[in-house]
Design an enzyme around this catalytic site. Structure first.
Site, PDB file in Angstrom:
ATOM      1  N   HIS A  87      25.378  35.193 -26.545  1.00 33.48           N
ATOM      2  CA  HIS A  87      25.414  33.983 -25.727  1.00 33.48           C
ATOM      3  C   HIS A  87      24.384  34.207 -24.616  1.00 33.48           C
ATOM      4  O   HIS A  87      24.563  35.107 -23.777  1.00 33.48           O
ATOM      5  CB  HIS A  87      26.808  33.749 -25.151  1.00 33.48           C
ATOM      6  CG  HIS A  87      27.812  33.360 -26.204  1.00 33.48           C
ATOM      7  ND1 HIS A  87      29.126  33.752 -26.168  1.00 33.48           N
ATOM      8  CD2 HIS A  87      27.655  32.609 -27.332  1.00 33.48           C
ATOM      9  CE1 HIS A  87      29.756  33.251 -27.227  1.00 33.48           C
ATOM     10  NE2 HIS A  87      28.882  32.565 -27.948  1.00 33.48           N
ATOM     11  N   GLU A  90      25.269  34.919 -20.974  1.00 32.26           N
ATOM     12  CA  GLU A  90      26.166  36.035 -20.646  1.00 32.26           C
ATOM     13  C   GLU A  90      25.311  37.293 -20.610  1.00 32.26           C
ATOM     14  O   GLU A  90      24.945  37.848 -21.648  1.00 32.26           O
ATOM     15  CB  GLU A  90      27.307  36.109 -21.675  1.00 32.26           C
ATOM     16  CG  GLU A  90      28.164  34.838 -21.657  1.00 32.26           C
ATOM     17  CD  GLU A  90      29.189  34.757 -22.779  1.00 32.26           C
ATOM     18  OE1 GLU A  90      29.448  35.778 -23.456  1.00 32.26           O
ATOM     19  OE2 GLU A  90      29.750  33.655 -22.977  1.00 32.26           O
ATOM     20  N   HIS A 194      29.916  40.554 -24.209  1.00 34.82           N
ATOM     21  CA  HIS A 194      29.949  39.178 -23.709  1.00 34.82           C
ATOM     22  C   HIS A 194      30.277  39.167 -22.222  1.00 34.82           C
ATOM     23  O   HIS A 194      30.442  40.211 -21.603  1.00 34.82           O
ATOM     24  CB  HIS A 194      31.016  38.382 -24.473  1.00 34.82           C
ATOM     25  CG  HIS A 194      30.642  38.071 -25.896  1.00 34.82           C
ATOM     26  ND1 HIS A 194      30.346  36.807 -26.332  1.00 34.82           N
ATOM     27  CD2 HIS A 194      30.504  38.876 -26.979  1.00 34.82           C
ATOM     28  CE1 HIS A 194      30.049  36.835 -27.613  1.00 34.82           C
ATOM     29  NE2 HIS A 194      30.138  38.085 -28.038  1.00 34.82           N
ATOM     30  N   GLU A 285      34.335  41.766 -23.225  1.00 36.03           N
ATOM     31  CA  GLU A 285      34.062  40.799 -22.154  1.00 36.03           C
ATOM     32  C   GLU A 285      33.952  41.607 -20.873  1.00 36.03           C
ATOM     33  O   GLU A 285      34.932  42.211 -20.432  1.00 36.03           O
ATOM     34  CB  GLU A 285      35.195  39.775 -22.069  1.00 36.03           C
ATOM     35  CG  GLU A 285      35.422  38.985 -23.353  1.00 36.03           C
ATOM     36  CD  GLU A 285      34.462  37.809 -23.513  1.00 36.03           C
ATOM     37  OE1 GLU A 285      33.663  37.550 -22.584  1.00 36.03           O
ATOM     38  OE2 GLU A 285      34.521  37.145 -24.566  1.00 36.03           O
TER      39      GLU A 285
END
Length: 444
Positions: A87, A90, A194, A285
């Site tokens: 992404h 990110e 991410h 994350e």
């Protein structure tokens, strides 16, 4: 041939670029220059190659490979990968992977642990899978920008074939490049990086009744291993293990979650790796803010440094070996599985007849199957081998000469959906179920 002064200058320039890695965001040209600089400075332990190009075409999907044998696979040495920035908005993963590269190459032959890690592991690092999305993010934002998507407006983490439903999307160049890369290497363990939360999320991201989704958790046959992998990262991270989440939003006990329990998604990269790549991948994350200010990057590196290294070591969990015939020739495409944990797409040996199975300490029966031969079963006692940088070795030698079997790969169709439908079809009567079970036992 003689080397000109300009060549020497260019090499020195690249080497000095490699030497000075600042805590700032590196745009496409700078990122490329840094990777080339590292390779020029450390040619013996690095290999730089592009696995494809982004939609816009100016963004190469660069991978830096690190290890004692960086250019090619060596028998017995497992392959590991980190992928960041799929992404485009990110961004923390993109930068901390550059610092991980810096740390690995400068520690080799100085730090005994890193030296052993690089001598016994081939590590592939892709700092950005979505260079176009990163460059399209003109105004950094903590929550959401169009830079998440590739140039065609597609979310790359919804773009892979899915094991639970038909994913009606057109596969993007970046996705196809990664699929080809997975097919061409024997990856064993992986993580994709991410932002937007602080948690280690593991397979499955999608699910159905076969994997227990009715209970709100989609369990893989290797759930115990995935929990261990996610905890390895969270407990070695500065704060992830505390599980407080972000802004008092959803807390994550111990800093981990089953992907499906958090939220369901189809076409994700981690499920694809596990089902079709024979590679255990988790999603990391790493920051509550997707694109934080550059002055926070040094802290993000400090918070993640130990976890990034400890996670790589887990590639040495479990058991590995070679399947050969009586002449010692490798048997590719042999099915090698641990009893009681069958993969929906059976895990097979590579061209060199090798298999790698990530398993926690315990006693297991390993089953090697070659078409046309009686299966071979071996009982193994697995200990934690990560500190030895080598999984337990267990070879299988078939007493006949193998007829080279055709490359067998599972179709990229919703395998779990097909299994669910097959289960539903035999539910109505008990005697049909018994008959099916007996038939399966006979076929096995």
């Amino acid at each position: 041939s003689s080397v000109s002064f300009q060549d020497v200058l260019a090499i020195l320039c690249l080497v000095s670029l490699a030497a000075a890695l600042d805590f700032k965001y590196h745009h496409t040209e700078e990122l490329e220059a840094y990777l080339k600089g590292v390779h020029a400075a450390y040619p013996a332990i690095t290999h730089l190659h592009s696995i494809g190009r982004s939609v816009e075409g100016r963004g190469d999907l660069w991978v830096l490979v690190l290890g004692r044998f960086p250019t090619h696979h060596k028998i017995g040495i497992p392959e590991f990968k980190y992928v960041a920035n799929m992404h485009g908005d990110e961004t923390v993963g993109r930068e901390i992977l550059l610092h991980l590269i810096d740390f690995l190459v400068t520690s080799y032959r100085r730090d005994p642990i890193i030296t052993r890690l690089l001598n016994n592991t081939r590590i592939h690092i892709m700092p950005t899978m979505n260079p176009d999305g990163f460059e399209a993010t003109k105004v950094p934002d903590c929550y959401y920008t169009q830079g998440r998507y590739n140039k065609n407006g597609e979310d790359l983490n919804r773009n892979f074939p899915d094991a639970f439903e038909n994913n009606n999307v057109s596969i993007q160049p970046e996705t196809q490049a990664v699929m080809n890369w997975i097919k061409n290497e024997t990856f064993v363990l992986s993580a994709n990086l991410h932002g937007g939360a602080l948690v280690a999320s593991y397979t499955f991201d999608n699910g159905n009744s076969v994997t227990g989704s009715l209970k709100g958790y989609s369990r893989s046959p290797d759930d115990d291993v995935f929990i261990h992998l996610a905890k390895t990262y969270s407990f070695n991270h500065a704060i992830m293990y505390k599980g407080t989440g972000c802004d008092n939003r959803q807390p994550f006990p111990e800093g981990i979650t089953n992907g499906y329990s958090w939220y369901q998604l189809e076409g994700g990269m981690q499920d694809y790796n596990y089902v079709w790549g024979q590679c255990f991948e988790i999603t990391l994350e790493l920051s509550c803010c997707k694109y934080p200010p550059a002055d926070q990057l040094e802290k993000f590196w400090r918070d993640n440094k130990v976890a990034l290294i400890e996670y790589i070591k887990q590639v040495h969990l479990g058991v590995k070996g070679q399947v050969t015939d009586k002449n010692g020739n490798p048997i590719p495409n042999a099915i090698v599985e641990a009893k009681g944990r069958p993969h929906i797409c059976p895990y097979r040996t590579n061209e060199q007849g090798e298999y790698f199975l990530l398993l926690l300490p315990g006693t297991y029966v390993i089953n090697a199957t070659v078409p046309g031969f009686k299966p071979m079963l071996k009982t193994v006692e697995i200990h934690d081998s990560t500190s030895n940088f080598s999984a337990l070795k267990q070879d299988f030698s078939f007493s006949e000469v193998s007829i080279r079997s055709r490359a067998a790969s599972c179709p990229k169709t919703p395998l779990y959906q097909e299994l669910e439908q097959a289960s539903a079809a035999v539910k109505p009567t008990l005697h049909v179920l018994v008959l099916t079970t007996v038939t399966l036992v006979i076929f096995k």
